[in-house]
Design a protein around this motif. Structure first.
Motif, mmCIF file in Angstrom:
data_model
loop_
_atom_site.group_PDB
_atom_site.id
_atom_site.type_symbol
_atom_site.label_atom_id
_atom_site.label_comp_id
_atom_site.label_asym_id
_atom_site.label_seq_id
_atom_site.Cartn_x
_atom_site.Cartn_y
_atom_site.Cartn_z
ATOM 1 N N LYS A 71 0.804 -1.315 0.011
ATOM 2 C CA LYS A 71 -0.067 0.021 -0.077
ATOM 3 C C LYS A 71 0.995 1.200 -0.065
ATOM 4 O O LYS A 71 0.390 2.333 0.066
ATOM 5 C CB LYS A 71 -0.794 -0.099 1.405
ATOM 6 C CG LYS A 71 -2.040 -0.873 1.096
ATOM 7 C CD LYS A 71 -3.014 -0.474 -0.045
ATOM 8 C CE LYS A 71 -4.111 -1.452 0.437
ATOM 9 N NZ LYS A 71 -5.273 -0.735 -0.738
ATOM 10 N N GLY A 72 2.144 1.009 -0.027
ATOM 11 C CA GLY A 72 2.990 2.270 -0.332
ATOM 12 C C GLY A 72 3.825 2.808 1.296
ATOM 13 O O GLY A 72 4.331 3.913 1.197
ATOM 14 N N PHE A 73 3.377 2.047 2.199
ATOM 15 C CA PHE A 73 4.013 2.567 3.710
ATOM 16 C C PHE A 73 5.491 2.135 3.741
ATOM 17 O O PHE A 73 5.994 1.292 3.176
ATOM 18 C CB PHE A 73 3.408 1.923 4.761
ATOM 19 C CG PHE A 73 1.926 2.443 4.993
ATOM 20 C CD1 PHE A 73 1.778 3.573 5.787
ATOM 21 C CD2 PHE A 73 0.751 2.043 4.454
ATOM 22 C CE1 PHE A 73 0.555 4.203 6.118
ATOM 23 C CE2 PHE A 73 -0.604 2.728 4.642
ATOM 24 C CZ PHE A 73 -0.759 3.734 5.586
ATOM 25 N N GLU A 74 6.227 3.202 4.440
ATOM 26 C CA GLU A 74 7.623 2.714 4.443
ATOM 27 C C GLU A 74 7.431 1.956 6.073
ATOM 28 O O GLU A 74 6.838 2.242 7.070
ATOM 29 C CB GLU A 74 8.419 3.934 5.030
ATOM 30 C CG GLU A 74 9.801 3.561 5.681
ATOM 31 C CD GLU A 74 10.221 5.023 6.173
ATOM 32 O OE1 GLU A 74 10.647 5.061 7.442
ATOM 33 O OE2 GLU A 74 10.665 6.035 5.301
ATOM 34 N N VAL A 75 7.652 0.716 6.069
ATOM 35 C CA VAL A 75 7.354 -0.347 6.962
ATOM 36 C C VAL A 75 8.574 -0.651 8.212
ATOM 37 O O VAL A 75 10.088 -0.926 7.692
ATOM 38 C CB VAL A 75 7.166 -1.877 6.348
ATOM 39 C CG1 VAL A 75 6.853 -2.812 7.644
ATOM 40 C CG2 VAL A 75 5.904 -1.652 5.712
ATOM 41 N N HIS A 76 8.163 -0.379 9.286
ATOM 42 C CA HIS A 76 8.986 -0.892 10.337
ATOM 43 C C HIS A 76 8.317 -1.857 11.096
ATOM 44 O O HIS A 76 6.844 -1.934 11.285
ATOM 45 C CB HIS A 76 9.184 0.415 11.266
ATOM 46 C CG HIS A 76 9.799 1.689 10.720
ATOM 47 N ND1 HIS A 76 11.090 1.985 11.200
ATOM 48 C CD2 HIS A 76 9.381 2.354 9.572
ATOM 49 C CE1 HIS A 76 11.383 3.020 10.393
ATOM 50 N NE2 HIS A 76 10.253 3.457 9.672
ATOM 51 N N ALA A 77 9.086 -2.953 11.384
ATOM 52 C CA ALA A 77 8.419 -4.118 12.004
ATOM 53 C C ALA A 77 9.170 -4.738 13.337
ATOM 54 O O ALA A 77 10.481 -4.750 13.005
ATOM 55 C CB ALA A 77 7.955 -5.236 11.175
ATOM 56 N N VAL A 78 8.517 -5.242 14.370
ATOM 57 C CA VAL A 78 9.176 -5.675 15.430
ATOM 58 C C VAL A 78 8.747 -7.059 15.878
ATOM 59 O O VAL A 78 7.350 -7.128 15.819
ATOM 60 C CB VAL A 78 9.368 -4.800 16.691
ATOM 61 C CG1 VAL A 78 10.221 -3.792 16.188
ATOM 62 C CG2 VAL A 78 8.027 -4.594 17.250
#
Length: 143
Positions: A71-78
């Motif tokens: 969807k175009g988000f800059e993804v940060h994931a933990v």
């Protein structure tokens, strides 16, 4: 649908996400995770703002992160499971999507310098004697 790697999930808006069989066996996505991913794909708009950031807490198979990236988000994931980071990195490559940060650890692994436009979390259902259906969120996610 299946191919040699694993199932391909068709989601609303024409999104197609592939999760390899090994990742799926270890980390899901569960039925509830697939429903969440479908609702996320249906309700979140395509991001034209390249600075829009999403945080996925406890990403597991990475399906919510993958939808956010698509969807175009800059993804940060933990995720507290270190092996989930390796698996999610492979899933991003498999789906030709990009992430900004995948971190092993809890919320302390998220930098204070970032603000997020969207935060998603699909925690595992962890039954306990006082909560036999596992419907109570872990306290650190609520605070």
């Amino acid at each position: 649908m299946k191919n040699a790697e694993g199932p391909i999930y068709g989601l609303p808006g024409g999104l197609r996400i592939e999760i390899c069989a090994a990742t799926r066996a270890a980390f899901g996505p569960s039925t509830s995770g697939l429903r969440f991913a479908a609702n996320l794909a249906r309700t979140v708009s395509q991001q034209e703002d390249k600075m829009a950031r999403a945080l996925d807490v406890g990403f597991g198979s990475g399906i919510l992160s993958l939808v956010c990236a698509a969807k175009g988000f800059e993804v940060h994931a933990v995720d507290i499971v270190a092996e989930a980071c390796e698996a999610a990195e492979a899933e991003f490559q498999r789906n030709n999507l990009r992430y900004s940060h995948l971190s092993s650890g809890g919320l302390e692994a998220v930098s204070d310098e970032y603000r997020f436009d969207l935060i998603v979390c699909n925690p595992p259902l962890l039954p306990t004697p006082s909560d036999p259906y596992g419907l109570t969120l872990p306290q650190e996610l609520v605070e």
